[in-house]
Motif scaffolding. Structure first.
Motif, mmCIF file in Angstrom:
data_model
loop_
_atom_site.group_PDB
_atom_site.id
_atom_site.type_symbol
_atom_site.label_atom_id
_atom_site.label_comp_id
_atom_site.label_asym_id
_atom_site.label_seq_id
_atom_site.Cartn_x
_atom_site.Cartn_y
_atom_site.Cartn_z
ATOM 1 N N LEU B 3 140.236 -32.042 52.979
ATOM 2 C CA LEU B 3 140.315 -31.557 51.610
ATOM 3 C C LEU B 3 141.695 -30.949 51.403
ATOM 4 C CD1 LEU B 3 136.792 -29.910 51.578
ATOM 5 C CD2 LEU B 3 137.459 -32.036 50.424
ATOM 6 N N LEU B 7 150.282 -29.977 45.352
ATOM 7 C CA LEU B 7 151.207 -28.889 45.016
ATOM 8 C C LEU B 7 152.406 -29.335 44.187
ATOM 9 C CD1 LEU B 7 151.727 -26.711 48.218
ATOM 10 C CD2 LEU B 7 150.088 -26.404 46.372
ATOM 11 N N GLY B 8 152.898 -30.563 44.466
ATOM 12 C CA GLY B 8 154.108 -31.007 43.786
ATOM 13 C C GLY B 8 154.509 -32.401 44.202
ATOM 14 N N VAL B 9 155.732 -32.777 43.865
ATOM 15 C CA VAL B 9 156.201 -34.148 44.056
ATOM 16 C C VAL B 9 157.442 -34.179 44.949
ATOM 17 C CG1 VAL B 9 157.004 -36.228 42.837
ATOM 18 C CG2 VAL B 9 155.419 -34.657 41.711
ATOM 19 N N VAL B 10 157.564 -35.249 45.757
ATOM 20 C CA VAL B 10 158.774 -35.476 46.545
ATOM 21 C C VAL B 10 159.577 -36.590 45.878
ATOM 22 C CG1 VAL B 10 159.722 -36.266 48.751
ATOM 23 C CG2 VAL B 10 157.703 -34.784 48.709
ATOM 24 N N VAL B 26 153.292 -33.520 47.555
ATOM 25 C CA VAL B 26 153.138 -32.474 48.557
ATOM 26 C C VAL B 26 151.701 -31.973 48.438
ATOM 27 C CG1 VAL B 26 153.897 -30.195 49.336
ATOM 28 C CG2 VAL B 26 155.562 -31.796 48.354
ATOM 29 N N VAL B 37 144.734 -24.159 54.818
ATOM 30 C CA VAL B 37 144.753 -24.240 56.281
ATOM 31 C C VAL B 37 145.917 -25.123 56.723
ATOM 32 C CG1 VAL B 37 142.348 -23.788 56.853
ATOM 33 C CG2 VAL B 37 142.974 -26.057 56.110
ATOM 34 N N GLU B 39 149.962 -26.449 57.514
ATOM 35 C CA GLU B 39 151.161 -26.742 56.746
ATOM 36 C C GLU B 39 150.907 -27.873 55.746
ATOM 37 O OE1 GLU B 39 153.984 -25.181 56.954
ATOM 38 O OE2 GLU B 39 153.500 -23.897 58.668
ATOM 39 N N ALA B 40 151.659 -27.880 54.653
ATOM 40 C CA ALA B 40 151.575 -28.949 53.662
ATOM 41 C C ALA B 40 152.049 -30.270 54.263
ATOM 42 C CB ALA B 40 152.407 -28.601 52.449
ATOM 43 N N VAL B 41 151.512 -31.381 53.759
ATOM 44 C CA VAL B 41 151.933 -32.714 54.178
ATOM 45 C C VAL B 41 152.372 -33.487 52.938
ATOM 46 C CG1 VAL B 41 150.362 -32.794 56.153
ATOM 47 C CG2 VAL B 41 149.612 -33.679 53.933
ATOM 48 N N VAL B 42 153.017 -34.631 53.143
ATOM 49 C CA VAL B 42 153.389 -35.508 52.039
ATOM 50 C C VAL B 42 152.448 -36.710 52.073
ATOM 51 C CG1 VAL B 42 155.218 -36.895 51.007
ATOM 52 C CG2 VAL B 42 155.789 -34.759 52.157
ATOM 53 N N ALA B 43 151.725 -36.961 50.962
ATOM 54 C CA ALA B 43 150.734 -38.036 50.926
ATOM 55 C C ALA B 43 150.968 -38.934 49.713
ATOM 56 C CB ALA B 43 149.324 -37.447 50.861
ATOM 57 N N ALA B 76 149.597 -40.739 55.370
ATOM 58 C CA ALA B 76 148.729 -39.799 54.658
ATOM 59 C C ALA B 76 148.574 -40.330 53.231
ATOM 60 C CB ALA B 76 149.318 -38.401 54.643
#
Lengths: 87, 87, 87, 87, 87
Positions: B3, B7-10, B26, B37, B39-43, B76
């Motif tokens: 889940l 948060l935002g865009v790359v 992000v 929970v 660190e953030a990832v890029v998906a 991701a």
């Protein structure tokens, strides 16, 4: 594989097409003594497990192998209901 | 699956060819109660999610299975927008 | 690959079809000196190991490659019985 | 995928044949704010990035998908140069 | 990929058939400055490395891609001998 317990259900009406017929459970990973370890994950059910069951689940590419359609983008699946752990 | 929340865009104009048509978000991983929970990832998005949405995402090889072109080097992907989690 | 020791057995009568003929062991990961590291995992046996044996196990997609049927949804498998570690 | 910054180069004249034409960078993983997270990894470049660039990288099997020869034994690859992250 | 140093050898006479011709090394993961990070792993050699060498190793499915027989159940392989790291 990992041991764990089914905690609840994730409801997501808007999802990737191949996931439409899957039940998605929140699973709490547990060790061989039933103690919680780490964060809960979301896993697709393949064996008819229910909330509260102690289960066996796989992660990564192997999870998709347990699905009726093996190209389903699933990275965690429940593959067994545990009767008991003998250690 | 996991889940999380968008948060935002790359923005990356120079990228591997098969990623050109993908929106890269992000994503902050969260648990079943909405607590952050790890660190953030890029998906990569596959379901039309927006910044702020609570989403379901997969990692590893399964992420690429969610892409229109399954040999895209993506590890991701967002595969569902969560309505609610019942635990 | 990882080193570890066989701790016990998981009994699950209701499981995914391709897992029916597999013995599922609880394995405690260990380092090269025999010290326990991290949480126990559940691994399918492929070499006739027994409870108490020091073993070599693989995880992820490679585990399924060790099974008679390589599309078995298994993400951890025992692939060797360790005689000794020379460091 | 993950964000990160190119720190330097790994020089290895003796390597697996399919890696001969690859540039191998030391990459420091970073979060969406540019803060370092975790240990550096070694990733193959696929987009012409340079030391100091903020980049997007993939891990696991997807990394090999970014290589000209997809059966290259690579488990981390740089797939984009980041212009900016909007969060 | 990861950097590391070869610490020693794992002797296992009873192992999965496709592993019979492989040399299995205990590898200590290290960072770009030669500092130890995390626990040692067992990796198959593919480049003729020796105990004490600083090496480059891959994990997960990519490791098997480095083996003569790519369906070998190996999840870590040494793919290069490091001359130097420039950071």
């Amino acid at each position: 594989m990992n041991l764990g317990q089914v905690l609840g259900v994730v409801v997501a009406t808007q999802k990737e097409d191949s996931l439409r017929s899957s039940i998605l459970y929140v699973v709490q990973p547990q060790d061989e003594t039933g103690r919680n370890v780490g964060e809960a994950v979301v896993a697709a059910d393949t064996v008819g497990s229910k909330v509260g069951d102690q289960i066996l689940w796989v992660s990564s590419r192997e999870a998709a192998l347990a699905m009726p359609e093996t190209f389903t983008p699933v990275d965690a699946a429940i593959v067994g209901i545990v009767d008991r752990v003998e250690v």
